[in-house]
Design an enzyme around this catalytic site. Structure first.
Site, PDB file in Angstrom:
ATOM      1  N   LYS A 112      -4.155  -2.381  35.101  1.00  0.00           N
ATOM      2  CA  LYS A 112      -4.081  -1.875  36.623  1.00  0.00           C
ATOM      3  C   LYS A 112      -5.533  -1.255  37.021  1.00  0.00           C
ATOM      4  O   LYS A 112      -5.982  -1.377  37.987  1.00  0.00           O
ATOM      5  CB  LYS A 112      -3.076  -1.194  36.807  1.00  0.00           C
ATOM      6  N   LYS A 193       0.585 -12.034  36.195  1.00  0.00           N
ATOM      7  CA  LYS A 193       1.701 -11.905  36.796  1.00  0.00           C
ATOM      8  C   LYS A 193       1.946 -11.423  38.038  1.00  0.00           C
ATOM      9  O   LYS A 193       1.284 -10.743  38.685  1.00  0.00           O
ATOM     10  CB  LYS A 193       2.607 -10.937  35.690  1.00  0.00           C
ATOM     11  N   LYS A 196       3.867  -6.036  42.372  1.00  0.00           N
ATOM     12  CA  LYS A 196       3.892  -5.327  43.618  1.00  0.00           C
ATOM     13  C   LYS A 196       2.717  -4.674  44.047  1.00  0.00           C
ATOM     14  O   LYS A 196       2.089  -4.877  45.163  1.00  0.00           O
ATOM     15  CB  LYS A 196       5.079  -4.334  43.612  1.00  0.00           C
TER      16      LYS A 196
HETATM   17  P1  ATP Z   1       4.032  -2.626  39.675  1.00  0.00           P
HETATM   18  O1  ATP Z   1       3.062  -3.793  40.125  1.00  0.00           O
HETATM   19  O2  ATP Z   1       4.277  -1.504  40.852  1.00  0.00           O
HETATM   20  O3  ATP Z   1       4.047  -2.276  38.510  1.00  0.00           O
HETATM   21  P2  ATP Z   1       5.961  -4.508  39.258  1.00  0.00           P
HETATM   22  O4  ATP Z   1       5.842  -5.959  40.405  1.00  0.00           O
HETATM   23  O5  ATP Z   1       5.365  -4.818  38.025  1.00  0.00           O
HETATM   24  O6  ATP Z   1       5.309  -3.662  40.024  1.00  0.00           O
HETATM   25  P3  ATP Z   1       8.046  -3.054  38.422  1.00  0.00           P
HETATM   26  O7  ATP Z   1       9.037  -2.011  39.141  1.00  0.00           O
HETATM   27  O8  ATP Z   1       6.944  -2.406  37.368  1.00  0.00           O
HETATM   28  O9  ATP Z   1       7.547  -4.341  39.165  1.00  0.00           O
HETATM   29  O10 ATP Z   1       9.000  -3.871  37.305  1.00  0.00           O
HETATM   30  C1  ATP Z   1      10.471  -4.238  37.771  1.00  0.00           C
HETATM   31  C2  ATP Z   1      11.181  -4.972  36.836  1.00  0.00           C
HETATM   32  O11 ATP Z   1      10.516  -6.422  37.080  1.00  0.00           O
HETATM   33  C3  ATP Z   1      10.805  -4.966  35.285  1.00  0.00           C
HETATM   34  O12 ATP Z   1      11.989  -5.349  34.623  1.00  0.00           O
HETATM   35  C4  ATP Z   1       9.601  -6.121  35.174  1.00  0.00           C
HETATM   36  O13 ATP Z   1       9.762  -6.430  33.728  1.00  0.00           O
HETATM   37  C5  ATP Z   1       9.946  -7.070  35.967  1.00  0.00           C
HETATM   38  N1  ATP Z   1       8.797  -7.807  36.353  1.00  0.00           N
HETATM   39  C6  ATP Z   1       7.931  -7.360  37.158  1.00  0.00           C
HETATM   40  N2  ATP Z   1       6.980  -8.289  37.551  1.00  0.00           N
HETATM   41  C7  ATP Z   1       7.542  -9.572  36.947  1.00  0.00           C
HETATM   42  C8  ATP Z   1       7.492 -10.946  37.091  1.00  0.00           C
HETATM   43  N3  ATP Z   1       6.066 -11.045  37.550  1.00  0.00           N
HETATM   44  N4  ATP Z   1       7.924 -11.715  36.408  1.00  0.00           N
HETATM   45  C9  ATP Z   1       9.056 -11.270  35.722  1.00  0.00           C
HETATM   46  N5  ATP Z   1       9.722 -10.164  35.799  1.00  0.00           N
HETATM   47  C10 ATP Z   1       8.886  -9.031  36.355  1.00  0.00           C
HETATM   48 MG    MG Z   2       5.008  -2.962  36.533  1.00  0.00          MG
END
Ligand code: ATP
Ligand code: MG
Length: 330
Positions: A112, A193, A196
């Protein structure tokens, strides 16, 4: 039933397809076999500087998306992390058990910050708060996506360290690997990946996006220069990502999906993936409209969930305070 716990951060105006396919669809299934605790990780979201009104909105939307995706608040505890103040308290205890070098090795922090997210100390200590989230509820299992595997490892280490130093008090959680759980990749950068906070608007599929825009993003997904539709995440990351999305949503093994495109090009693949995605998201979006129309009901559900969570959390924290030598307040 054994307990399971998982959360999502309200760090954007909507969850994306990675959250949905990598986590939410599995949460829904897990309700049958586990005492499930699902929370909106609003304290974690504070690691990303956000306007307070926006954070409040996103927190409600995230909770509503759990429900729209099929989480049943009658069966599972659905709550906000900040409503159970013990999370922050146990997080502090975890910070004090973690070596600085150990925290420095966490790849999410490195990724990040490398992507330019301005780092505060909260982002650095994120894994310790996550450890607290999990250990608070004596969770036997944690369904974590591939991206959170390292954080679960440090959680296990911290639980074992606590138990060794202070006597058995915390359950060491096992990762719950959901069969077929996928890591969905960024459409524009299929070696990262979908995220968000890390993906550009064109790189992700927002669960609330209108169908035309979803199709457009899929159409402009990065693929490769040969033209064969084949599942090979190593050398064909973009195409493989599209095949995985199709496979999960259509309930068809990925090799079979790939085979169905024999002799056809990437244009056909993208068109069909867009159709499958839109078809799956339409009922989800309809439920979201209903849920957001009644914020008072949503808040009531969150209050009930927090009551349930607090019952467990207060017991764990009393045990932890006693073990580490904090004087009881009489
Ligand atoms: P941020 O960028 O704020 O970390 P994020 O997209 O990684 O957001 P999180 O809230 O951190 O989302 O994760 C929520 C859930 O979604 C977790 O269980 C995480 O493992 C899953 N997750 C996040 N991104 C992915 C992805 N690209 N593919 C599959 N699972 C995901
Ligand atoms: Mg995350």
């Amino acid at each position: 039933l054994p307990r399971i716990l998982s959360g999502m951060q309200p760090t954007s105006d909507s969850l994306h397809l990675g959250n949905y396919l990598g986590a939410l669809v599995n949460w829904v299934k897990l309700q049958d076999d586990f005492d499930a605790f699902y929370f909106v990780a609003d304290l974690h979201a504070l690691t990303v500087p956000t306007d307070p009104a926006v954070l409040r909105h996103r927190t409600r939307v995230t909770a509503a998306q759990f429900l729209a995706g099929g989480v049943d608040p009658e069966r599972s505890a659905v709550f906000c992390q900040s409503h159970v103040t013990e999370h922050a308290e146990l997080g502090w205890v975890m910070n004090c058990l973690t070596a600085f070098g150990e925290a420095s090795r966490m790849t999410q922090f490195k990724d990040k910050t490398a992507k330019g997210q301005n780092a505060n100390v909260g982002l650095f200590t994120y894994p310790m708060l996550m450890a607290a989230d999990i250990l608070m509820y004596d969770a036997a299992y944690v369904p974590v996506g591939e991206d959170q595997r390292q954080h679960l490892e440090i959680t296990r280490d911290l639980a074992e360290r606590f138990n060794t130093r202070f006597g058995e008090a915390l359950v060491v959680p096992e990762p719950y690997i959901v069969k077929g759980a996928a890591k969905i990749m960024d459409l524009q950068d299929p070696t990262s990946k979908m995220s968000k906070t890390g993906s550009s608007p064109k790189g992700l599929i927002d669960l609330m996006e209108d169908p035309a825009k979803i199709a457009k993003n899929i159409r402009s997904a990065v693929t490769d220069t040969d033209a064969e539709v084949r599942y090979d995440p190593e050398t064909k990351a973009g195409v493989s990502n599209l095949l995985v999305i199709h496979s999960i949503l259509s309930g068809t093994p990925v090799e079979e999906v790939a085979a169905s495109f024999a002799g056809r090009g990437y244009g056909d693949l993208k068109k069909e993936v867009a159709e499958v995605v839109v078809e799956s998201l339409t009922p989800f979006q309809q439920r979201m409209t209903e849920l957001l129309a009644d914020p008072a009901e949503l808040d009531r559900i969150l209050a009930t969930g927090a009551d349930r969570a607090r019952e467990v959390a207060s017991t764990t924290m009393a045990r932890v305070r006693d073990r580490v030598g904090l004087l009881p307040s009489v």
